[in-house]
Design an enzyme around this catalytic site. Structure first.
Site, short mmCIF file in Angstrom:
data_model
loop_
_atom_site.label_atom_id
_atom_site.label_comp_id
_atom_site.label_asym_id
_atom_site.label_seq_id
_atom_site.Cartn_x
_atom_site.Cartn_y
_atom_site.Cartn_z
N LYS A 214 -11.57 -0.07 -0.35
CA LYS A 214 -11.55 1.37 -0.55
C LYS A 214 -11.04 1.65 -1.95
O LYS A 214 -10.33 0.83 -2.53
CB LYS A 214 -10.71 2.06 0.52
CG LYS A 214 -9.36 1.45 0.84
CD LYS A 214 -8.74 2.17 2.03
CE LYS A 214 -7.44 1.52 2.48
NZ LYS A 214 -7.66 0.31 3.27
N ASP B 160 -1.20 1.22 -4.04
CA ASP B 160 -2.07 0.24 -4.68
C ASP B 160 -3.41 0.81 -5.11
O ASP B 160 -4.31 0.08 -5.52
CB ASP B 160 -2.29 -0.97 -3.77
CG ASP B 160 -3.03 -0.63 -2.48
OD1 ASP B 160 -2.94 0.52 -2.04
OD2 ASP B 160 -3.71 -1.51 -1.93
N SER C 180 0.81 -1.22 0.00
CA SER C 180 0.00 0.00 0.00
C SER C 180 0.85 1.27 0.00
O SER C 180 1.59 1.52 -0.93
CB SER C 180 -0.97 -0.02 1.19
OG SER C 180 -1.88 1.05 1.12
N HIS C 181 0.76 2.06 1.06
CA HIS C 181 1.43 3.35 1.13
C HIS C 181 2.86 3.25 1.66
O HIS C 181 3.55 4.27 1.77
CB HIS C 181 0.63 4.29 2.02
CG HIS C 181 0.36 3.73 3.38
ND1 HIS C 181 -0.48 2.66 3.58
CD2 HIS C 181 0.81 4.07 4.61
CE1 HIS C 181 -0.52 2.37 4.87
NE2 HIS C 181 0.25 3.21 5.52
N ASP D 72 -5.89 2.46 -3.47
CA ASP D 72 -7.12 2.40 -2.68
C ASP D 72 -7.30 3.60 -1.74
O ASP D 72 -8.33 3.70 -1.08
CB ASP D 72 -7.20 1.09 -1.88
CG ASP D 72 -6.09 0.92 -0.86
OD1 ASP D 72 -5.20 1.79 -0.77
OD2 ASP D 72 -6.10 -0.10 -0.14
N ARG D 73 -6.36 4.52 -1.72
CA ARG D 73 -6.50 5.70 -0.86
C ARG D 73 -6.58 6.96 -1.72
O ARG D 73 -6.22 6.96 -2.89
CB ARG D 73 -5.32 5.81 0.12
CG ARG D 73 -5.24 4.63 1.06
CD ARG D 73 -3.99 4.72 1.93
NE ARG D 73 -3.81 3.49 2.70
CZ ARG D 73 -3.76 3.41 4.02
NH1 ARG D 73 -3.85 4.49 4.75
NH2 ARG D 73 -3.59 2.25 4.61
N ASP E 279 -2.46 6.32 -3.63
CA ASP E 279 -1.31 5.68 -3.01
C ASP E 279 -0.77 4.54 -3.84
O ASP E 279 -1.11 4.38 -5.02
CB ASP E 279 -1.67 5.19 -1.61
CG ASP E 279 -2.68 4.04 -1.64
OD1 ASP E 279 -3.48 3.98 -2.59
OD2 ASP E 279 -2.65 3.20 -0.72
#
Length: 546
Positions: A378, A281, A113-114, A283-284, A279
């Site tokens: 998300k 992947d 992710s992030h 999702d943010r 981000d």
């Protein structure tokens, strides 16, 4: 088909966190480390023979090698088909959509992710179930148990699949289909939003925006949807090429890490009307107006309040859910709409049950994550398109939309203070000491007129399946509605991150222009005093404030 059975030794550190297993790249590249965890996933699945698996990731370092290994292990396990994003790329929400579209048994998403990428960065792997959402806690616990008892894994001989080339390939009797990562997701977005109105606004000379893909997975999606489909000028998407090390940056869409985007929107003579970032992947999301930042909590509340303006939600929404640390701004919208608002632990998997049975339509977390029932994750680009559709409908600025919302519902001043890479023993000692104080805090006065109404460690009982999740974050609640929340993050790979959340509600519109940190200064002082943060961590201030 030749299946190789490789003897191995269990690892004792493969317990998935809130978003799968995240470790350093160096750890994942140790002999058999990735293979062991993949086999542990497969060992917990039922009805594998002939089923479909979705596979892709955010393109970070080690993504390509991991995909080839997982394909060989999937063939050895008996999957009938694996659908892979071109180049090994799939955003997390796009993967969720494909799982649902193809009625797959589930999907493996490769991302941290992030977290930072590159050879010295992090890597991650998680499994999403047939509903498209992250594996529930019962399943991740089963994976961990399987990993501790593993003494062999199954894999077929090396036969590299050309994942950059669209097509259908055979691997030891298993079909591998390499597909366009963007097309199915774009079709889904077109079914939700008014693309004609979006195209009219984005192609207009009077509207200027920038989307920062942060050299991560959403670059191809944003180029295709924003620039090619909707006609935004070339250059609207910045940092749009996915890079294995994210260009040396940190793919976390917040004010601290999206510096170029912030400078474009906050310049004194800025010509930008709208800015957004996503981000690693996809999702943010972070939403910006001209010299104006929209908190994720406010964003969820505003999207919910205005959902009927969007074609996909024209019939209204069934309910809202937010993670416990997220501000209570969405609760006020739900109350006015006469719909339920659920408070869940942090982790998107907790929204899945509520979405599956139709109890909620929109959900979100304060950590820049927002989503709806269109997938079970998300979705950063979805949130950006929602805001753009809202701007096209209201013909107003981001700031005016937010301030109008505050005038109607009141403002929830909100901030998160992250103390990063704390020694785990020190972090646990802080939490233990804080936990011991909880029975004594109710009724206690603090600061200028603040009194504690309750203090606890949040426990959640799932209203769908009755499962209970304990110790989800320490809450100190005040009689005026203010809150202080303490949590240790489950997404880091080095030490511990202490997250301190501060929230204060203000109904008076005359007091809606305060500096956020000044408005929350009393609460921060109380948090430092009660938790003895400096004493336990040696930190005088947080490393990141959002």
């Amino acid at each position: 088909m030749t299946i190789q059975i490789i003897k191995t030794t269990p690892f004792d550190d493969q317990k998935p966190g809130t978003s799968g297993l995240r470790k350093s790249v160096k750890q994942f590249k140790k002999p058999d480390y990735l293979q062991n965890f993949v086999q542990a996933i497969f060992n917990t699945l039922e009805n594998v023979p002939g089923s479909t698996l979705i596979l892709g990731g955010d393109g970070r370092y080690f993504n390509r090698e991991a995909i080839q290994i997982i394909l060989r292990m999937a063939a050895a396990t008996g999957f009938g088909r694996v659908i892979v994003g071109q180049g090994g790329i799939l955003s997390t929400p796009a993967a969720s959509n494909l799982i649902r579209q193809y009625q797959a048994l589930g999907g493996i998403i490769l991302s941290a992710s992030h977290n930072a990428g590159g050879p010295e960065g992090d890597f991650g792997i998680k499994f999403n179930g047939a509903n498209g959402g992250p594996a529930p806690e019962s399943m991740t616990e089963a994976m961990f148990a399987a990993s501790k008892q593993l003494h062999e894994y199954r894999i077929v001989p090396i036969q590299p699949i050309p994942v950059d080339k669209l097509g259908v390939y055979q691997l030891a009797g298993m079909q591998v289909e390499v597909i366009d990562s963007v097309s199915a997701y774009q079709t889904l977005m077109e079914s939700i939003f008014d693309f004609d109105k979006l195209a009219a606004m984005l192609s207009s000379e009077s509207f200027k925006m920038r989307f920062d893909a942060m050299h991560a997975v959403t670059g191809p999606y944003a180029h295709q949807i924003l620039e090619q489909r909707l006609g935004a000028p070339e250059g609207t998407v910045i940092h749009g090429l996915p890079l294995a090390d994210f260009g040396g940056g940190h793919p976390d869409p917040n004010q601290a890490h999206a510096k170029e985007l912030m400078s474009l929107l906050y310049a004194r003579q800025s010509t930008m009307d709208f800015g957004a970032a996503s981000d690693g992947d996809g999702d943010r999301n972070m939403i910006l107006g001209k010299r104006f930042f929209v908190t994720p909590s406010d964003s969820l509340a505003i999207l919910a309040a205005n959902a009927r303006l969007i074609p996909g939600y024209r019939n209204g929404i069934a309910g809202i859910a937010r993670s416990m640390p997220t501000s209570q701004a969405p609760d006020r919208v739900a109350a006015k709409l006469g719909i339920p608002c659920f408070e869940t632990p942090t982790g998107w998997k907790f929204f899945g049950n509520l979405l599956d049975v139709g109890k909620i339509t929109l959900c979100g977390e304060e950590s820049f994550g927002t989503g709806s029932d269109h997938v079970r994750e998300k979705d950063g680009l979805w949130a950006v398109l929602f805001w753009l559709n809202l701007l096209a409908e209201k013909q107003d600025s981001v700031e005016n939309i937010v301030r109008s919302h505050w005038a109607e519902y009141g403002r929830n001043y909100y901030s998160r203070h992250d103390y990063e890479s704390i020694d785990l023993k020190d972090a646990n000692a802080l939490v233990d000491a804080l936990q011991a104080q909880l029975p004594t805090l109710a009724g206690k006065p603090f600061g200028s007129g603040l009194t504690v109404s309750a203090a606890d460690n949040f426990t959640y009982t799932d209203p769908v399946d009755g499962s209970v999740s304990k110790n989800q974050g320490i809450r100190i609640l005040f009689t005026n509605g203010s809150r202080i929340i303490f949590r240790l993050s489950g997404t880091g790979t080095q030490g511990a991150t202490l997250r301190v959340y501060l929230e204060k509600y203000e109904a008076d519109t005359a007091k809606h222009n305060q500096d956020v940190q000044e408005a929350l200064a009393d609460l921060l002082n109380i948090a430092q005093q009660v938790a003895r943060i400096t004493e336990f961590t040696g930190r005088e201030a947080a490393d990141v404030i959002t």
